[in-house]
Design an enzyme around this catalytic site. Structure first.
Site, mmCIF file in Angstrom:
data_model
loop_
_atom_site.group_PDB
_atom_site.id
_atom_site.type_symbol
_atom_site.label_atom_id
_atom_site.label_comp_id
_atom_site.label_asym_id
_atom_site.label_seq_id
_atom_site.Cartn_x
_atom_site.Cartn_y
_atom_site.Cartn_z
ATOM 1 N N GLY A 206 0.523 -5.138 0.759
ATOM 2 C CA GLY A 206 -0.659 -5.124 -0.103
ATOM 3 C C GLY A 206 -0.358 -5.678 -1.479
ATOM 4 N N GLU B 292 4.310 -5.840 7.116
ATOM 5 C CA GLU B 292 3.571 -4.772 7.794
ATOM 6 C C GLU B 292 3.959 -4.621 9.267
ATOM 7 O OE1 GLU B 292 2.369 -6.919 5.641
ATOM 8 O OE2 GLU B 292 0.793 -6.042 4.411
ATOM 9 N N GLU C 159 -0.726 -9.322 -1.033
ATOM 10 C CA GLU C 159 -2.158 -9.558 -0.788
ATOM 11 C C GLU C 159 -2.932 -9.492 -2.092
ATOM 12 O OE1 GLU C 159 -2.233 -6.538 2.360
ATOM 13 O OE2 GLU C 159 -3.315 -7.999 3.559
ATOM 14 N N ALA D 255 0.870 -1.171 0.000
ATOM 15 C CA ALA D 255 0.000 0.000 0.000
ATOM 16 C C ALA D 255 0.910 1.226 0.000
ATOM 17 C CB ALA D 255 -0.870 -0.013 1.250
HETATM 18 N N1 T1G Z 1 4.703 3.313 -0.019
HETATM 19 C C1 T1G Z 1 5.195 4.506 -0.446
HETATM 20 N N2 T1G Z 1 6.482 4.699 -0.869
HETATM 21 C C2 T1G Z 1 7.291 3.627 -0.835
HETATM 22 C C3 T1G Z 1 6.860 2.353 -0.402
HETATM 23 C C4 T1G Z 1 5.490 2.228 0.020
HETATM 24 N N3 T1G Z 1 4.975 1.048 0.411
HETATM 25 N N4 T1G Z 1 7.916 1.505 -0.482
HETATM 26 C C5 T1G Z 1 8.953 2.206 -0.961
HETATM 27 N N5 T1G Z 1 8.587 3.471 -1.165
HETATM 28 C C6 T1G Z 1 9.427 4.545 -1.721
HETATM 29 C C7 T1G Z 1 10.531 4.945 -0.760
HETATM 30 O O1 T1G Z 1 10.046 5.914 0.151
HETATM 31 C C8 T1G Z 1 11.560 5.505 -1.728
HETATM 32 O O2 T1G Z 1 11.083 6.783 -2.134
HETATM 33 C C9 T1G Z 1 11.426 4.606 -2.946
HETATM 34 O O3 T1G Z 1 10.113 4.005 -2.855
HETATM 35 C C10 T1G Z 1 12.464 3.503 -2.991
HETATM 36 O O4 T1G Z 1 12.397 2.841 -1.726
HETATM 37 C C11 T1G Z 1 -2.649 -2.948 3.220
HETATM 38 C C12 T1G Z 1 -0.975 -1.933 5.063
HETATM 39 C C13 T1G Z 1 10.274 -2.107 -1.639
HETATM 40 C C14 T1G Z 1 12.134 -3.313 -0.462
HETATM 41 O O5 T1G Z 1 6.434 -2.298 3.965
HETATM 42 O O6 T1G Z 1 10.626 -2.309 2.024
HETATM 43 O O7 T1G Z 1 0.904 -2.755 2.248
HETATM 44 O O8 T1G Z 1 13.084 8.087 -1.394
HETATM 45 O O9 T1G Z 1 14.746 3.402 -1.011
HETATM 46 O O10 T1G Z 1 16.019 -0.027 -0.966
HETATM 47 O O11 T1G Z 1 -1.685 -4.826 4.207
HETATM 48 O O12 T1G Z 1 11.167 0.271 -0.255
HETATM 49 O O13 T1G Z 1 12.890 7.346 -3.781
HETATM 50 O O14 T1G Z 1 11.349 9.121 -2.878
HETATM 51 O O15 T1G Z 1 13.412 1.586 0.170
HETATM 52 O O16 T1G Z 1 15.197 -0.729 -3.296
HETATM 53 C C15 T1G Z 1 3.908 -2.794 3.049
HETATM 54 C C16 T1G Z 1 8.179 -0.988 2.114
HETATM 55 C C17 T1G Z 1 3.256 -1.445 3.135
HETATM 56 C C18 T1G Z 1 7.461 -2.307 1.839
HETATM 57 C C19 T1G Z 1 12.596 -1.354 -1.944
HETATM 58 N N6 T1G Z 1 5.097 -2.717 2.234
HETATM 59 N N7 T1G Z 1 9.224 -0.733 1.147
HETATM 60 O O17 T1G Z 1 13.787 -1.077 -1.254
HETATM 61 O O18 T1G Z 1 14.239 1.247 -2.201
HETATM 62 S S1 T1G Z 1 1.875 -1.429 4.205
HETATM 63 C C20 T1G Z 1 6.294 -2.435 2.784
HETATM 64 C C21 T1G Z 1 10.414 -1.426 1.226
HETATM 65 C C22 T1G Z 1 0.765 -2.440 3.399
HETATM 66 C C23 T1G Z 1 -1.361 -3.691 3.442
HETATM 67 C C24 T1G Z 1 -0.348 -2.964 4.223
HETATM 68 C C25 T1G Z 1 11.460 -1.013 0.234
HETATM 69 C C26 T1G Z 1 11.594 -1.969 -0.952
HETATM 70 P P1 T1G Z 1 12.175 7.912 -2.581
HETATM 71 P P2 T1G Z 1 13.756 2.290 -1.087
HETATM 72 P P3 T1G Z 1 14.913 -0.187 -1.949
#
Ligand code: T1G
Length: 694
Positions: free
Chosen positions: A102, A125, A105, A63
């Site tokens: 998400g 999450e 999911e 998400a």
């Molecule tokens: N939402 C918004 N921005 C995100 C994002 C996200 N989920 N994930 C990454 N970014 C942005 C980050 O801020 C950065 O932005 C750029 O992408 C590159 O990220 C409903 C509630 C995917 C392994 O927890 O673990 O889904 O600085 O530097 O090292 O059940 O990003 O370039 O402007 O980290 O290659 C669940 C979180 C969300 C994954 C990539 N998902 N992201 O790593 O790049 S909650 C997560 C990561 C959810 C549902 C629930 C990592 C990555 P900018 P990065 P990276």
């Protein structure tokens, strides 16, 4: 079609492509686009099946976390997920990169999943203080079983595609082009008259084995995620998955997800997620700043820090020279490196081959002259200005004019170190945190003459070392140590006022620190703190307050290393040191400090607000660029609990006005300006500002 979604037919298969850089997060437009595409697929007379695939570096990575602080926009993800699964045409998720949260999911709502072998999947999450809120807690146990599902969700790990395939989370590993493989897979399914597999229709059953599994995990996560709110809620959801019909259980999941999302823990963890990514964007340092060639490294000083810094660079593929002009020290450094690798090998984290390959890139020498060709030198010698200054001047007569010289100092002002040097622009601070090969934090300390190319090069090295590099300006204690010293000051002042190390440490641990301040000082060594304090002889009293630890040090009690310090140590057990209580009483008499009972609320407030106040000064003096830098430093280098977000985030959660009023109260009670509030906090309150956008 929305700008982020494309729908096209290939061989009677509808290919739904998502293109929402950087990670195809499920923003509102993506959610709307997927929903519209599925409706179109269902009506499309040509399309016999559908594929959901992503453009760019990864399948949906979750998400859009940035949307969580705003009211949810339709269509909410659970609705999108239901629309996908309800389709009467088979829909396949084609995964690459990291299909997380998400994203996975969404993949589980599809009827089948294929992936390239390099892909990873997961439900992380919990690391954001959340739980999978789009039926992940209900579908994953149905897909891979309750045990594996709980492990995935409470660890938040990224699972390799091959392992996910073995567990049945992925149906097909694609070799070669993902879309080609997905189309082939779709045609095979159609040829076999495959029907949509809807996980929500699978019946689940709670049996005695599951009951035991649930109970065991509830106990396990209390330790693994001490203080966190969401892990137990994840277990609640899995329990519901086994006990309730799907529709009821998914409603409970949504309710618990919203509770987690609204919690201060999750708000803090989500802010930290973005702050840790913000630190890599240094103001006035354009992304295209030229960097210097950096193919070889030398570490001067083979002590505990120097040898661990060497391991850090060896682990990242660099050839490293380790230099120490004292043979005994050099031998100790080499054996420390081998001990670190042996322990990794014994834990199965390092193969023999990798161990030997890393050691093959290590060259040791007693001679500084041997490093004349390296691109980066890091000095990690004794914490003494004169000795460091002389070494840097000597190094600059040996190495190339382009060689970067970094100091691992934690107390010396870099602006003084560059005086009378040949190339001040080449000098920078790389403040590692012990143990240097494990701690992710790196304070990158620039002087007022550090070259932009040098700064850009070192911030790039931090990324290659897989460290979180935070750029700070030089000055007393940089940012982390300076803030942490005020925390230790308050601990030691409360000790004089009658609170015991045990009481203070207990309160700090219950609040979320892994160890209390006195246990930290004993672990690092009272000799280490004594030498830091001696270096800071002329620093303001708010940093250098150590009457009891001075007496302990001078009487030979140096902490764990001498089996006694603030505590007595016997084998692995730790006991109160009653001498400390007596010394505190004597010191209180000597300084005319009245002893009294201090309750837990005051203890934690003084420990934390002292850091908040100092953090505001660090901001006000522009030692750092923004509050996120401070929170990233304190949570990654000093054990500040991540779910509290760091001093600045926590100040927002408490409210600046309340924090300010308490600081002013303490300022009245304690002389010597140790609590005088910084002007910036008053300014912010008057403007109605907070450290972060709420
Ligand atoms: N939402 C918004 N921005 C995100 C994002 C996200 N989920 N994930 C990454 N970014 C942005 C980050 O801020 C950065 O932005 C750029 O992408 C590159 O990220 C409903 C509630 C995917 C392994 O927890 O673990 O889904 O600085 O530097 O090292 O059940 O990003 O370039 O402007 O980290 O290659 C669940 C979180 C969300 C994954 C990539 N998902 N992201 O790593 O790049 S909650 C997560 C990561 C959810 C549902 C629930 C990592 C990555 P900018 P990065 P990276």
């Amino acid at each position: 079609m929305s700008p982020v979604i494309q729908y096209e037919i290939k061989n009677n298969i509808a290919v739904i492509s998502i293109n929402n850089p950087p990670v195809n997060a499920l923003s509102q437009s993506v959610r709307q686009g997927i929903t519209d595409s599925i409706h179109r697929l269902n009506q499309d007379p040509v399309a016999r099946a559908g594929i959901i695939i992503c453009v760019g570096r990864t399948f949906i990575a979750g998400a859009d976390i940035s949307e969580f602080n705003k009211p949810p926009l339709d269509p909410v993800l659970p609705e999108v997920i239901s629309t996908i699964e309800a389709s009467n045409k088979i829909i396949i998720a084609a995964l690459h990169g990291t299909a997380l949260g998400g994203g996975f999911e969404t993949a589980m709502a599809c009827h089948y999943r294929c992936a390239v072998s390099e892909a990873k999947v997961g439900l992380p999450e919990v690391k954001l203080g959340l739980l999978p809120g789009a039926s992940g807690t209900q579908r994953l146990p149905r897909l891979i079983g309750a045990q594996a599902a709980i492990q995935w969700m409470v660890s938040g790990e990224h699972i390799e595609a091959e392992e996910a395939f073995k567990l049945g989370a992925i149906d097909r590993i694609v070799t070669g082009d993902l879309l080609v493989g997905a189309l082939e897979f779709a045609n095979e399914l159609l040829a076999a008259d495959a029907t949509p597999v809807r996980l929500s229709e699978k019946k689940m059953l709670m049996d005695s084995a599951s009951e035991k599994l649930i109970a065991d995990y509830r106990e396990k996560i209390d330790k693994q995620w001490r203080g966190y709110f969401s892990p137990q809620k994840i277990i609640d959801c899995v329990e519901a998955c086994l006990n309730m019909p799907y529709d009821e259980a998914v409603k409970l999941e949504r309710k618990l997800f919203n509770q987690c999302k609204a919690s201060s823990h999750s708000k803090a963890l989500r802010q930290l997620f973005f702050s840790e990514r913000q630190v890599g964007k240094v103001p006035n340092l354009p992304r295209d700043t030229p960097v210097r060639e950096l193919n070889s490294v030398a570490v001067v000083g083979a002590g505990t820090m120097g040898s661990a810094i060497t391991v850090s660079f060896l682990n990242s593929g660099y050839p490293v020279y380790l230099i120490d002009q004292d043979e005994t020290n050099l031998d100790k450094g080499i054996s420390n490196i081998k001990k670190i690798y042996q322990s990794e090998f014994d834990k199965g984290r390092l193969s023999d081959e990798h161990l030997n390959e890393r050691l093959s890139r290590l060259t040791t020498s007693l001679e500084l002259s041997h490093i004349h060709k390296v691109d980066l030198v890091i000095e990690s010698i004794i914490e003494d200005f004169e000795i460091k200054h002389n070494l840097i001047q000597q190094l600059q007569t040996i190495v190339n004019p382009n060689t970067i010289i970094a100091t691992n100092t934690s107390t010396v002002d870099i602006n003084r170190l560059i005086e009378n040097t040949l190339y001040p622009e080449n000098i920078i601070g790389m403040h590692f945190f012990a143990p240097a090969h494990l701690m992710k934090l790196l304070e990158i300390v620039r002087s007022n003459k550090t070259g932009k190319d040098v700064l850009a090069t070192v911030t790039g090295v931090a990324k290659k070392l897989k460290k979180i590099g935070v750029v700070v300006n030089s000055g007393f204690g940089f940012a982390g140590n300076r803030i942490f010293l005020t925390y230790l000051r308050e601990a030691q002042l409360m000790l004089l006022q009658g609170a015991s190390p045990l009481e203070i440490d207990k309160v700090a641990c219950e609040w979320g620190f892994p160890m209390g301040p006195f246990s930290v000082m004993d672990l690092s060594g009272l000799d280490v703190f004594y030498s830091i304090y001696k270096q800071l002889e002329n620093a303001p009293g708010k940093y250098c307050y150590y009457p009891v630890s001075k007496v302990l040090f001078e009487s030979g009690h140096h902490g764990r290393k001498t089996q006694s310090g603030f505590y007595q140590y016997q084998d692995s057990s730790k006991h109160e040191n009653l001498q400390v209580i007596e010394i505190s009483r004597q010191m209180a008499d000597k300084y005319g400090i009245e002893q009294r009972r201090i309750d837990g609320e005051e203890i934690i407030e003084r420990l934390i607000y002292a850091m908040i106040n100092e953090g505001v000064y660090v901001l006000q003096e522009k030692i750092v660029s923004n509050p996120g830098d401070i929170d990233v430093i304190m949570t990654n280098g000093y054990g500040f609990p991540r779910y509290r977000g760091g001093p600045m985030c926590y100040a927002d959660i408490i409210g600046l006005e309340k924090v300010y009023q308490s600081i002013c109260e303490y300022d009245k009670q304690y002389p010597g300006n140790i609590w005088s509030p910084s002007g910036l906090i008053r300014e912010m309150i008057d403007k109605g500002e907070s450290f972060y956008e709420t």
